[in-house]
Each structure stands twice: as structure tokens, then as C-alpha cells.
Design an enzyme around this catalytic site. Structure first.
Site, short mmCIF file in Angstrom:
data_model
loop_
_atom_site.label_atom_id
_atom_site.label_comp_id
_atom_site.label_asym_id
_atom_site.label_seq_id
_atom_site.Cartn_x
_atom_site.Cartn_y
_atom_site.Cartn_z
N HIS A 1 -4.99 -1.10 -8.17
CA HIS A 1 -5.72 -1.45 -6.94
C HIS A 1 -4.78 -2.27 -6.06
O HIS A 1 -4.02 -3.11 -6.56
CB HIS A 1 -6.96 -2.29 -7.25
CG HIS A 1 -7.52 -2.97 -6.03
ND1 HIS A 1 -8.44 -2.39 -5.20
CD2 HIS A 1 -7.25 -4.19 -5.48
CE1 HIS A 1 -8.73 -3.21 -4.20
NE2 HIS A 1 -8.02 -4.31 -4.35
N ARG B 1 0.84 -1.20 0.00
CA ARG B 1 0.00 0.00 0.00
C ARG B 1 0.87 1.25 0.00
O ARG B 1 0.57 2.24 -0.67
CB ARG B 1 -0.92 0.02 1.22
CG ARG B 1 -2.10 -0.92 1.15
CD ARG B 1 -3.04 -0.69 2.32
NE ARG B 1 -3.67 0.64 2.24
CZ ARG B 1 -4.35 1.19 3.21
NH1 ARG B 1 -4.49 0.55 4.37
NH2 ARG B 1 -4.90 2.38 3.07
N ARG C 1 0.76 5.37 -7.90
CA ARG C 1 -0.41 6.16 -8.29
C ARG C 1 -0.04 7.59 -8.65
O ARG C 1 -0.65 8.19 -9.54
CB ARG C 1 -1.46 6.11 -7.18
CG ARG C 1 -2.18 4.77 -7.09
CD ARG C 1 -3.00 4.65 -5.83
NE ARG C 1 -3.80 3.43 -5.81
CZ ARG C 1 -4.25 2.86 -4.70
NH1 ARG C 1 -3.96 3.40 -3.51
NH2 ARG C 1 -4.97 1.77 -4.76
N ASN D 1 -6.69 5.43 -11.23
CA ASN D 1 -5.52 5.66 -10.36
C ASN D 1 -4.46 4.56 -10.51
O ASN D 1 -3.67 4.31 -9.60
CB ASN D 1 -5.95 5.82 -8.90
CG ASN D 1 -6.65 4.59 -8.34
OD1 ASN D 1 -6.91 3.63 -9.07
ND2 ASN D 1 -6.96 4.61 -7.05
#
Length: 341
Positions: free
Chosen positions: A317, A284, A304, A314
Site C-alpha cells: 500500500h 506511487r 506491484r 498487490n
């Protein structure tokens, strides 16, 4: 004077009626618009309109494109002009990438050189399978993670050789390309649904349709260069029902939920199972904030920030919660059956 257009016959599996419906899909090259005709009822099904998600390079025999939530498979050329044009661009070969440290570089070269990635999967072969497919590689490929890629395009072999990739990947000859691709991806192949996913201590990354053509290889290479291991990689084409199922957790949470579903089902995506220490959180961090504009301020080196456009487009995922990593991997590499296109 006749307006320049490409014309295809496409099949749509109507899930409610349980029928395959046939349409003529026209792509007008003068203004990049599309139009669809219902062949059986001889009427316009979709009036001519802009649909930037579909480009000429996406349209070829066997391709799957999604137009307004309908997954369409190109099954035939609808006129001689289109057939003649694509005949010269329909060479097919199979690439086996065995040096995965440069995986993204190789995939990016294929896409940026004008060739099409038709199918893509990472898997392992048994010794018996290597003996059957390529005896010269026994002891080199068996038991090793390989990324197999079906590619097509004009001047395919000349384009491939210009990339100087022989040390990291093997390519079939054009005379065996279709058969080799079918051995891996064809209906009934023992390898078509296999993956190298481990489904433990992992996270999922999905390179979204808008980013696949231009940026997917770059994103894959950044992930590798940052020290992550890609256990599994597959090209998938989600229909709306699949996208709704996968993104259901965001319904009522993100105001752009419906548009996220639309984007994820608008064309091919690349799905990866990724591992590292604390995989969900560390991945992340690499992906960055959901909003690329915020990412460009706070995390300018994130994926991103570099490749995203909006909160919808973006680029990628990634799994949000640690407990969801295995579940999301299971969804894509076990429950969801791959569709060749």
C-alpha cells in the site's frame, strides 16, 4: 494412527465483552488445515477448514495471528508433542542493523534462511541508552538510525554466521537474547513505542501480510536502491478495527474494499515512512498500478508488478494524496500502539 497436528493455547481479547477468551488452536500438518475449540465451553468453535494465511512458522510462543478478523496471541503449547517440537526451534537473539544501505538484504536473508522475524523497529538511541545496553558501541550507535530485529529459530547462530553479515549488523548471544529483545520490545520498555519517524514531507508504504514472509526484504532493498530514504520501519499486526479505520477513505470507492480490510488484518505487515523529493508521487510511481496485472504490462519494473498477485494481494500500500502522507505516518507511528508478537 493419530493424525499429525500442532496444538496451541491462544488468547482472544473480546472487545465487546471486555474479556480474554481462551481457545485451543490446532494446525493439521497433513493438509494444512486449522480447527479451534472453545476451552471454557468445551465445544468446537471453528470447524476444520483451510486457512492458508496461517502457516506453521507463524505459530510460536508470543506470536499474533489473525483468523477471521480475530487477533489471537499464542500463549502456550497445548500438548507435549508440540512443546517438544518447538523447544528445539526456540532460540532467540537480537540483531541491531547499523548499516542501513543493505537493510533489505539482511532482512531478506533472515526470512529466507528459515529464521522468524518476531519483532522489528527502526529507532535512535541516546548515548545513555547505548552505554546501558552495549558500552562497546558508544560513539557508534548513539544518535544513529538503527533497525532492531528480534529473531528466533532452529540453529540460529549457525544460520546467522553463514550469512556473513557481521560488517553490517551486530547480534546478541543466545544466552542474552531474550533479555536484549525485552529491553527493546518488552512491556514497559522506554523503546517499545519509539520510532524514528519524522512525520514531515513523507509518504507511507505498507508491505502487506501476504508479501511479508517471501518478499518484504526484497521490497525494502528496492526502495533503498531507488534512492528513497526509509525514516521509520515497524512490524505491526492490525486488527480489523484498525484496518477499517485506516482504509475508511476507500469505502464506497474501491469495490474490493472489504477484502482489502481482510488482507491488511490477516497477519503481520511492515510499515515504512519514506522520504524523497515529491515523496508521495515518486513512491506511487515506484509501487506501480493498483492492479498488478496492469502493472506487468505498463510498469513491469514496479513493486506491484514484481510481487503482487491480485488487486487485493498487490504487495504494498502507498499513500495516494500528498496531503495524506503525514496523516498516515502519524496513524502508524504515533496513534497506533505497537503490539509485540
Amino acid at each position: 494412527m493419530t493424525e499429525a497436528r500442532l496444538s496451541f493455547i491462544v488468547d482472544y481479547m473480546d472487545p465487546q465483552a471486555g474479556l480474554v477468551r481462551k481457545y485451543q488452536l490446532c494446525y493439521f500438518t497433513t493438509d494444512n488445515t486449522i480447527e479451534m475449540h472453545d476451552i471454557k465451553n468445551r465445544r468446537v468453535f471453528l470447524k476444520r477448514c483451510n486457512f492458508p494465511q496461517v502457516k506453521p512458522r507463524d505459530l510460536h510462543l508470543g506470536a499474533t495471528v489473525t483468523i477471521y478478523s480475530r487477533k489471537l496471541t499464542v500463549v502456550e503449547y497445548a500438548d507435549d508433542a508440540t512443546r517438544h517440537l518447538y523447544a528445539s526451534e526456540n532460540d532467540i537473539a537480537l540483531v541491531v542493523i547499523h548499516e542501513l544501505a543493505n537493510l533489505g538484504v539482511i532482512l531478506q536473508y533472515i526470512a529466507s534462511s528459515g529464521l522468524r522475524i518476531v519483532n522489528l523497529n527502526m529507532l535512535s538511541l541516546t548515548r545513555a541508552e547505548v552505554e546501558e545496553f552495549s558500552p562497546d558501541h558508544v560513539g557508534k550507535w548513539d544518535g544513529k538510525r538503527l533497525t532492531v530485529v528480534e529473531i528466533s529459530g532452529k540453529n540460529l547462530m549457525e544460520t546467522w554466521e553463514a550469512g556473513g553479515l557481521e560488517g553490517s549488523a551486530w547480534i546478541s548471544g543466545l544466552e542474552t537474547g531474550r533479555g536484549d529483545a525485552s529491553w527493546f520490545f518488552g512491556p514497559g520498555s522506554a523503546r517499545s513505542e519509539r520510532s524514528a519517524a519524522e512525520m514531515t514531507n513523507c509518504t507511507i508504504g505498507i508491505i502487506k501480510p501476504h508479501a511479508v514472509t517471501d518478499s518484504a526484504g526484497k521490497i525494502v532493498q528496492e526502495i533503498i536502491d531507488e534512492g528513497f530514504t526509509i525514516n521509520a520501519l515497524r512490524r505491526v499486526c492490525l486488527d480489523r478495527a484498525d484496518a477499517v479505520d485506516f482504509l475508511e477513505v476507500y469505502k464506497g470507492v474501491l469495490p474490493e474494499y472489504s477484502k482489502l480490510v481482510e488482507q491488511l488484518s490477516s497477519g503481520p505487515s511492515w510499515v515504512m515512512e519514506v522520504t524523497a523529493e515529491d515523496p508521495v508521487q515518486s513512491f506511487r510511481d515506484l509501487c506501480g498500478p493498483h492492479d498488478p496485472d496492469i502493472g506487468r504490462v505498463l510498469r513491469p519494473a514496479s513493486i506491484r508488478a514484481k510481487y503482487g498477485k491480485t488487486r487485493i494481494e498487490n504487495a504494498i500500500h502507498c499513500t495516494d494524496l500528498p496531503e495524506d502522507g503525514v496523516l498516515e505516518s502519524d496513524f502508524f507511528f504515533n496513534l497506533l500502539r505497537p503490539v509485540s508478537s
